[in-house]
Write a protein that holds these residues in place. Structure first.
Motif, PDB file in Angstrom:
ATOM      1  N   GLU A 182       0.458   9.530  -4.634  1.00 36.01           N
ATOM      2  CA  GLU A 182      -0.098   8.396  -3.635  1.00 36.01           C
ATOM      3  C   GLU A 182      -0.813   7.493  -3.496  1.00 36.01           C
ATOM      4  OE1 GLU A 182       1.305   8.623  -0.517  1.00 36.01           O
ATOM      5  OE2 GLU A 182       1.791   9.919  -0.822  1.00 36.01           O
ATOM      6  N   GLU A 183      -1.947   7.393  -4.564  1.00 30.17           N
ATOM      7  CA  GLU A 183      -2.366   6.163  -4.766  1.00 30.17           C
ATOM      8  C   GLU A 183      -0.536   4.652  -5.643  1.00 30.17           C
ATOM      9  OE1 GLU A 183      -5.651   5.541  -7.224  1.00 30.17           O
ATOM     10  OE2 GLU A 183      -6.080   7.850  -6.730  1.00 30.17           O
ATOM     11  N   LEU A 184      -0.369   5.436  -6.164  1.00 28.62           N
ATOM     12  CA  LEU A 184       0.602   4.628  -7.218  1.00 28.62           C
ATOM     13  C   LEU A 184       1.664   4.270  -5.701  1.00 28.62           C
ATOM     14  CD1 LEU A 184       2.019   5.191 -10.320  1.00 28.62           C
ATOM     15  CD2 LEU A 184       3.812   5.219  -8.798  1.00 28.62           C
ATOM     16  N   PHE A 185       2.362   5.200  -5.228  1.00 33.23           N
ATOM     17  CA  PHE A 185       3.364   5.143  -3.660  1.00 33.23           C
ATOM     18  C   PHE A 185       2.402   3.947  -3.505  1.00 33.23           C
ATOM     19  CE2 PHE A 185       5.158   9.391  -4.733  1.00 33.23           C
ATOM     20  CZ  PHE A 185       6.372   8.902  -5.017  1.00 33.23           C
ATOM     21  N   GLN A 186       1.316   3.624  -2.579  1.00 29.48           N
ATOM     22  CA  GLN A 186       1.012   2.857  -1.931  1.00 29.48           C
ATOM     23  C   GLN A 186       1.180   1.233  -2.604  1.00 29.48           C
ATOM     24  OE1 GLN A 186      -0.753   3.950   0.779  1.00 29.48           O
ATOM     25  NE2 GLN A 186      -1.107   1.025   1.605  1.00 29.48           N
ATOM     26  N   PHE A 187       0.383   1.755  -3.563  1.00 31.00           N
ATOM     27  CA  PHE A 187       0.436   0.224  -4.445  1.00 31.00           C
ATOM     28  C   PHE A 187       1.631  -0.606  -4.788  1.00 31.00           C
ATOM     29  CE2 PHE A 187       1.047  -2.116  -8.713  1.00 31.00           C
ATOM     30  CZ  PHE A 187       0.305  -3.409  -8.666  1.00 31.00           C
ATOM     31  N   LEU A 188       3.063   0.270  -4.979  1.00 31.33           N
ATOM     32  CA  LEU A 188       4.070  -0.071  -5.012  1.00 31.33           C
ATOM     33  C   LEU A 188       4.968  -0.209  -3.434  1.00 31.33           C
ATOM     34  CD1 LEU A 188       5.519   2.358  -7.444  1.00 31.33           C
ATOM     35  CD2 LEU A 188       5.070   0.510  -8.329  1.00 31.33           C
ATOM     36  N   ALA A 189       4.525   0.282  -2.656  1.00 36.99           N
ATOM     37  CA  ALA A 189       4.927   0.364  -1.514  1.00 36.99           C
ATOM     38  C   ALA A 189       4.197  -1.304  -1.150  1.00 36.99           C
ATOM     39  CB  ALA A 189       4.297   1.283  -0.012  1.00 36.99           C
ATOM     40  N   GLU A 190       2.856  -1.665  -1.448  1.00 42.09           N
ATOM     41  CA  GLU A 190       2.344  -2.853  -1.011  1.00 42.09           C
ATOM     42  C   GLU A 190       2.370  -3.435  -2.198  1.00 42.09           C
ATOM     43  OE1 GLU A 190      -1.578  -2.454  -0.473  1.00 42.09           O
ATOM     44  OE2 GLU A 190      -1.204  -1.053   1.046  1.00 42.09           O
ATOM     45  N   LEU A 191       3.363  -4.063  -3.052  1.00 46.23           N
ATOM     46  CA  LEU A 191       3.932  -4.886  -3.491  1.00 46.23           C
ATOM     47  C   LEU A 191       4.800  -6.189  -2.689  1.00 46.23           C
ATOM     48  CD1 LEU A 191       5.119  -3.215  -6.993  1.00 46.23           C
ATOM     49  CD2 LEU A 191       2.991  -5.531  -6.229  1.00 46.23           C
ATOM     50  N   PRO A 192       4.127  -7.613  -3.020  1.00 45.80           N
ATOM     51  CA  PRO A 192       5.389  -8.769  -2.773  1.00 45.80           C
ATOM     52  C   PRO A 192       6.201  -8.748  -3.417  1.00 45.80           C
ATOM     53  CG  PRO A 192       3.198 -10.041  -3.389  1.00 45.80           C
ATOM     54  CD  PRO A 192       2.863  -7.875  -3.793  1.00 45.80           C
ATOM     55  N   PRO A 193       7.355  -9.219  -2.368  1.00 44.59           N
ATOM     56  CA  PRO A 193       8.418  -9.365  -3.478  1.00 44.59           C
ATOM     57  C   PRO A 193       8.452 -10.063  -4.625  1.00 44.59           C
ATOM     58  CG  PRO A 193       9.174 -10.315  -1.551  1.00 44.59           C
ATOM     59  CD  PRO A 193       7.268  -9.879  -1.422  1.00 44.59           C
TER      60      PRO A 193
END
Length: 167
Positions: free
Chosen positions: A107-118
């Motif tokens: 879930e932490e990993l998904f959160q990190f990836l979801a918040e990545l800028p382009p």
């Protein structure tokens, strides 16, 4: 922005599918079988699960490095090497605790990836064997890692069924 969101969703789907495949293989083992090591240098199913838990955390740290440093040389020895979880490694927790940790780290990993800028999806890094790679390739390594260990568990289970007295 939409392309990056689509990229995240595609990888999220792949990461979820690979983890479900792993958990499906893990579920085929009885509670007694989970801790039985198939050999002196082979991991038990619970050690494989622990390895995935540890790897998720280490991979997230590597992803953060790629985002914060210019073209870093990443070390995958801790993630890929057999020393991380040896056949005699004592596990710090129960299967339930490992599973809860796996879910939380993913879930932490998904959160990190979801918040990545382009621009985050365009970052690059150096792999010690593969050379120059891009950030999506780092995410793909995690997908492939789960898939390899799902196959690993399938081989362990098959060996137990074929040679129950040798294990």
């Amino acid at each position: 922005m939409e392309d990056e969101q689509n990229l995240f969703e595609a990888f999220r789907g792949q990461l979820v599918a690979a983890r479900i495949a792993f958990l499906g293989q893990l579920a085929k083992f009885s509670r007694e079988e989970l801790a039985l090591s198939p050999g002196k240098v082979e991991w038990s199913p619970i050690q494989v699960a622990y390895h995935l838990y540890v790897t998720d955390g280490e991979t997230l740290e590597q992803m953060q490095r790629v985002q914060s440093e210019e073209n870093p040389l990443l070390s995958f020895a801790e993630i890929e090497g057999p020393a991380q979880v040896g056949a005699n490694t004592e596990l710090p927790a129960t299967l339930e605790a490992i599973m809860a940790g796996m879910a939380a780290r993913r879930e932490e990993l998904f959160q990190f990836l979801a918040e990545l800028p382009p621009s985050g999806w365009e970052r690059v890094y150096r792999h010690p064997r593969e050379g120059q790679l891009n950030f999506p390739q780092l995410v793909q390594l995690l997908v492939e890692h789960d898939q390899r260990h799902a196959q690993h568990l399938a081989r362990i289970k098959l060996a137990r069924e074929q040679y129950p007295h040798e294990i």
